[in-house]
Motif scaffolding. Sequence first.
Motif, PDB file in Angstrom:
ATOM      1  N   GLY A 175     -11.467  52.234  -9.461  1.00  0.00           N
ATOM      2  CA  GLY A 175     -11.802  50.908  -9.956  1.00  0.00           C
ATOM      3  C   GLY A 175     -12.806  50.903 -11.086  1.00  0.00           C
ATOM      4  N   LEU A 176     -13.619  51.957 -11.183  1.00  0.00           N
ATOM      5  CA  LEU A 176     -14.607  52.022 -12.257  1.00  0.00           C
ATOM      6  C   LEU A 176     -13.945  52.000 -13.624  1.00  0.00           C
ATOM      7  CD1 LEU A 176     -17.638  52.311 -12.912  1.00  0.00           C
ATOM      8  CD2 LEU A 176     -17.317  54.789 -12.911  1.00  0.00           C
ATOM      9  N   ALA A 177     -12.760  52.609 -13.724  1.00  0.00           N
ATOM     10  CA  ALA A 177     -12.039  52.625 -14.997  1.00  0.00           C
ATOM     11  C   ALA A 177     -11.557  51.232 -15.382  1.00  0.00           C
ATOM     12  CB  ALA A 177     -10.847  53.582 -14.910  1.00  0.00           C
ATOM     13  N   LEU A 178     -11.502  50.314 -14.421  1.00  0.00           N
ATOM     14  CA  LEU A 178     -11.145  48.932 -14.701  1.00  0.00           C
ATOM     15  C   LEU A 178     -12.377  48.060 -14.912  1.00  0.00           C
ATOM     16  CD1 LEU A 178      -8.316  48.288 -12.067  1.00  0.00           C
ATOM     17  CD2 LEU A 178      -8.047  48.161 -14.529  1.00  0.00           C
ATOM     18  N   VAL A 179     -13.348  48.209 -14.006  1.00  0.00           N
ATOM     19  CA  VAL A 179     -14.477  47.276 -13.984  1.00  0.00           C
ATOM     20  C   VAL A 179     -15.465  47.524 -15.110  1.00  0.00           C
ATOM     21  CG1 VAL A 179     -16.434  46.448 -12.625  1.00  0.00           C
ATOM     22  CG2 VAL A 179     -14.252  46.934 -11.499  1.00  0.00           C
ATOM     23  N   ALA A 180     -15.905  48.773 -15.280  1.00  0.00           N
ATOM     24  CA  ALA A 180     -16.953  49.057 -16.265  1.00  0.00           C
ATOM     25  C   ALA A 180     -16.546  48.660 -17.691  1.00  0.00           C
ATOM     26  CB  ALA A 180     -17.349  50.529 -16.194  1.00  0.00           C
ATOM     27  N   PRO A 181     -15.358  49.044 -18.168  1.00  0.00           N
ATOM     28  CA  PRO A 181     -14.975  48.623 -19.526  1.00  0.00           C
ATOM     29  C   PRO A 181     -14.818  47.108 -19.647  1.00  0.00           C
ATOM     30  CG  PRO A 181     -13.638  50.473 -18.792  1.00  0.00           C
ATOM     31  CD  PRO A 181     -14.368  49.966 -17.594  1.00  0.00           C
ATOM     32  N   ALA A 182     -14.304  46.466 -18.587  1.00  0.00           N
ATOM     33  CA  ALA A 182     -14.144  45.006 -18.640  1.00  0.00           C
ATOM     34  C   ALA A 182     -15.498  44.315 -18.748  1.00  0.00           C
ATOM     35  CB  ALA A 182     -13.389  44.516 -17.397  1.00  0.00           C
ATOM     36  N   VAL A 183     -16.470  44.804 -17.989  1.00  0.00           N
ATOM     37  CA  VAL A 183     -17.826  44.239 -18.051  1.00  0.00           C
ATOM     38  C   VAL A 183     -18.424  44.457 -19.437  1.00  0.00           C
ATOM     39  CG1 VAL A 183     -20.181  44.458 -17.172  1.00  0.00           C
ATOM     40  CG2 VAL A 183     -18.257  44.417 -15.579  1.00  0.00           C
ATOM     41  N   LEU A 184     -18.176  45.640 -20.005  1.00  0.00           N
ATOM     42  CA  LEU A 184     -18.693  45.942 -21.348  1.00  0.00           C
ATOM     43  C   LEU A 184     -18.127  44.962 -22.379  1.00  0.00           C
ATOM     44  CD1 LEU A 184     -20.206  47.820 -23.354  1.00  0.00           C
ATOM     45  CD2 LEU A 184     -18.077  49.142 -23.523  1.00  0.00           C
ATOM     46  N   ILE A 185     -16.816  44.765 -22.373  1.00  0.00           N
ATOM     47  CA  ILE A 185     -16.181  43.866 -23.344  1.00  0.00           C
ATOM     48  C   ILE A 185     -16.691  42.443 -23.172  1.00  0.00           C
ATOM     49  CG2 ILE A 185     -13.993  42.854 -24.096  1.00  0.00           C
ATOM     50  CD1 ILE A 185     -12.661  45.491 -23.142  1.00  0.00           C
ATOM     51  N   PHE A 186     -16.688  41.972 -21.935  1.00  0.00           N
ATOM     52  CA  PHE A 186     -17.140  40.604 -21.654  1.00  0.00           C
ATOM     53  C   PHE A 186     -18.595  40.422 -22.075  1.00  0.00           C
ATOM     54  CE2 PHE A 186     -18.912  37.269 -18.924  1.00  0.00           C
ATOM     55  CZ  PHE A 186     -17.994  36.248 -19.119  1.00  0.00           C
ATOM     56  N   GLY A 187     -19.428  41.408 -21.744  1.00  0.00           N
ATOM     57  CA  GLY A 187     -20.844  41.308 -22.077  1.00  0.00           C
ATOM     58  C   GLY A 187     -21.081  41.274 -23.576  1.00  0.00           C
ATOM     59  N   ILE A 188     -20.414  42.167 -24.311  1.00  0.00           N
ATOM     60  CA  ILE A 188     -20.579  42.190 -25.771  1.00  0.00           C
ATOM     61  C   ILE A 188     -20.132  40.866 -26.377  1.00  0.00           C
ATOM     62  CG2 ILE A 188     -19.736  43.222 -27.916  1.00  0.00           C
ATOM     63  CD1 ILE A 188     -19.596  45.892 -26.477  1.00  0.00           C
ATOM     64  N   ARG A 189     -19.001  40.373 -25.916  1.00  0.00           N
ATOM     65  CA  ARG A 189     -18.460  39.130 -26.480  1.00  0.00           C
ATOM     66  C   ARG A 189     -19.398  37.948 -26.224  1.00  0.00           C
ATOM     67  NH1 ARG A 189     -16.587  36.343 -30.230  1.00  0.00           N
ATOM     68  NH2 ARG A 189     -15.120  34.682 -29.736  1.00  0.00           N
ATOM     69  N   ILE A 190     -19.893  37.811 -25.009  1.00  0.00           N
ATOM     70  CA  ILE A 190     -20.762  36.676 -24.677  1.00  0.00           C
ATOM     71  C   ILE A 190     -22.103  36.780 -25.392  1.00  0.00           C
ATOM     72  CG2 ILE A 190     -22.000  35.505 -22.819  1.00  0.00           C
ATOM     73  CD1 ILE A 190     -18.955  34.999 -22.941  1.00  0.00           C
ATOM     74  N   VAL A 191     -22.698  37.978 -25.404  1.00  0.00           N
ATOM     75  CA  VAL A 191     -23.975  38.150 -26.098  1.00  0.00           C
ATOM     76  C   VAL A 191     -23.811  37.874 -27.589  1.00  0.00           C
ATOM     77  CG1 VAL A 191     -25.771  39.812 -26.730  1.00  0.00           C
ATOM     78  CG2 VAL A 191     -24.904  39.749 -24.392  1.00  0.00           C
ATOM     79  N   ALA A 192     -22.685  38.325 -28.159  1.00  0.00           N
ATOM     80  CA  ALA A 192     -22.432  38.067 -29.580  1.00  0.00           C
ATOM     81  C   ALA A 192     -22.347  36.575 -29.860  1.00  0.00           C
ATOM     82  CB  ALA A 192     -21.146  38.760 -30.008  1.00  0.00           C
ATOM     83  N   LEU A 193     -21.734  35.822 -28.939  1.00  0.00           N
ATOM     84  CA  LEU A 193     -21.649  34.372 -29.114  1.00  0.00           C
ATOM     85  C   LEU A 193     -23.021  33.718 -28.985  1.00  0.00           C
ATOM     86  CD1 LEU A 193     -18.397  33.645 -27.067  1.00  0.00           C
ATOM     87  CD2 LEU A 193     -18.695  33.304 -29.522  1.00  0.00           C
ATOM     88  N   LEU A 194     -23.785  34.135 -27.988  1.00  0.00           N
ATOM     89  CA  LEU A 194     -25.091  33.528 -27.755  1.00  0.00           C
ATOM     90  C   LEU A 194     -26.080  33.844 -28.870  1.00  0.00           C
ATOM     91  CD1 LEU A 194     -25.480  34.170 -23.911  1.00  0.00           C
ATOM     92  CD2 LEU A 194     -25.015  31.985 -25.037  1.00  0.00           C
ATOM     93  N   ARG A 195     -25.991  35.043 -29.428  1.00  0.00           N
ATOM     94  CA  ARG A 195     -26.947  35.479 -30.454  1.00  0.00           C
ATOM     95  C   ARG A 195     -26.384  35.398 -31.871  1.00  0.00           C
ATOM     96  NH1 ARG A 195     -31.330  37.919 -28.154  1.00  0.00           N
ATOM     97  NH2 ARG A 195     -31.871  38.878 -30.158  1.00  0.00           N
ATOM     98  N   SER A 196     -25.163  34.858 -31.969  1.00  0.00           N
ATOM     99  CA  SER A 196     -24.511  34.685 -33.278  1.00  0.00           C
ATOM    100  C   SER A 196     -24.370  35.995 -34.038  1.00  0.00           C
ATOM    101  CB  SER A 196     -25.301  33.664 -34.127  1.00  0.00           C
ATOM    102  OG  SER A 196     -25.338  32.407 -33.495  1.00  0.00           O
ATOM    103  N   TRP A 197     -24.034  37.066 -33.304  1.00  0.00           N
ATOM    104  CA  TRP A 197     -23.759  38.341 -33.965  1.00  0.00           C
ATOM    105  C   TRP A 197     -22.455  38.222 -34.735  1.00  0.00           C
ATOM    106  CZ3 TRP A 197     -24.716  42.201 -29.349  1.00  0.00           C
ATOM    107  CH2 TRP A 197     -26.108  42.279 -29.108  1.00  0.00           C
TER     108      TRP A 197
END
Length: 206
Positions: A175-197
Amino acid sequence: MSTPSALLIADLTGVAVFAASGASAAIVKRLDLFGVIFVGFVAALGGGIVRDVVIGAVPPLAFADWRYAITAAVASGATFWLHPQFSRLRWTVLLLDAAGLALITVTGTLKALDAGLPAVGACLAGMITGIGGGVGRDLLLGEIPVVLRREIYAVASLGGAVLVAVLVRFGIHDGLALVAPAVLIFGIRIVALLRSWSAPVPPETA
């Protein structure tokens, strides 16, 4: 690789989330019920269709497995009827889109690796899977696709796809091969939106 059942659940979850994202965007544009469901279908399954054609899996799952089309249609229809419950529709669309991008990219990359593509090709196929539906959604709604704007979108998808390939390369198939990359993508996308990256753009000419 990941167990077939886990991959299927993640894939269908991504389809449902992306369908809801596409449907929400269509609702903002005031499309009718058919239009909402159609845009949701394209958003959810467009990238996967392209991926399946690339890896030679024909007919694509969107047409070969009824669960994909039904999931997309039901999620889109539910969003059409329940959208008044969303207090902040814009952020609902963005959050759903980020979640869909994460799940679809990961499952797309894993499927490409399963099909025998080398790591680089699998990462590109995973990214195309993740961004393809969103491109189709935006074009149908008369918007410049998010992937072509300054926002961090395709980069987040590609980063998650690379992490999938690295984990699989080191023998991590659970499951790590599913969860960790998904969390990474979601996190980058949301932080980029919040911080206007945003990605750099060429300087304006005088």
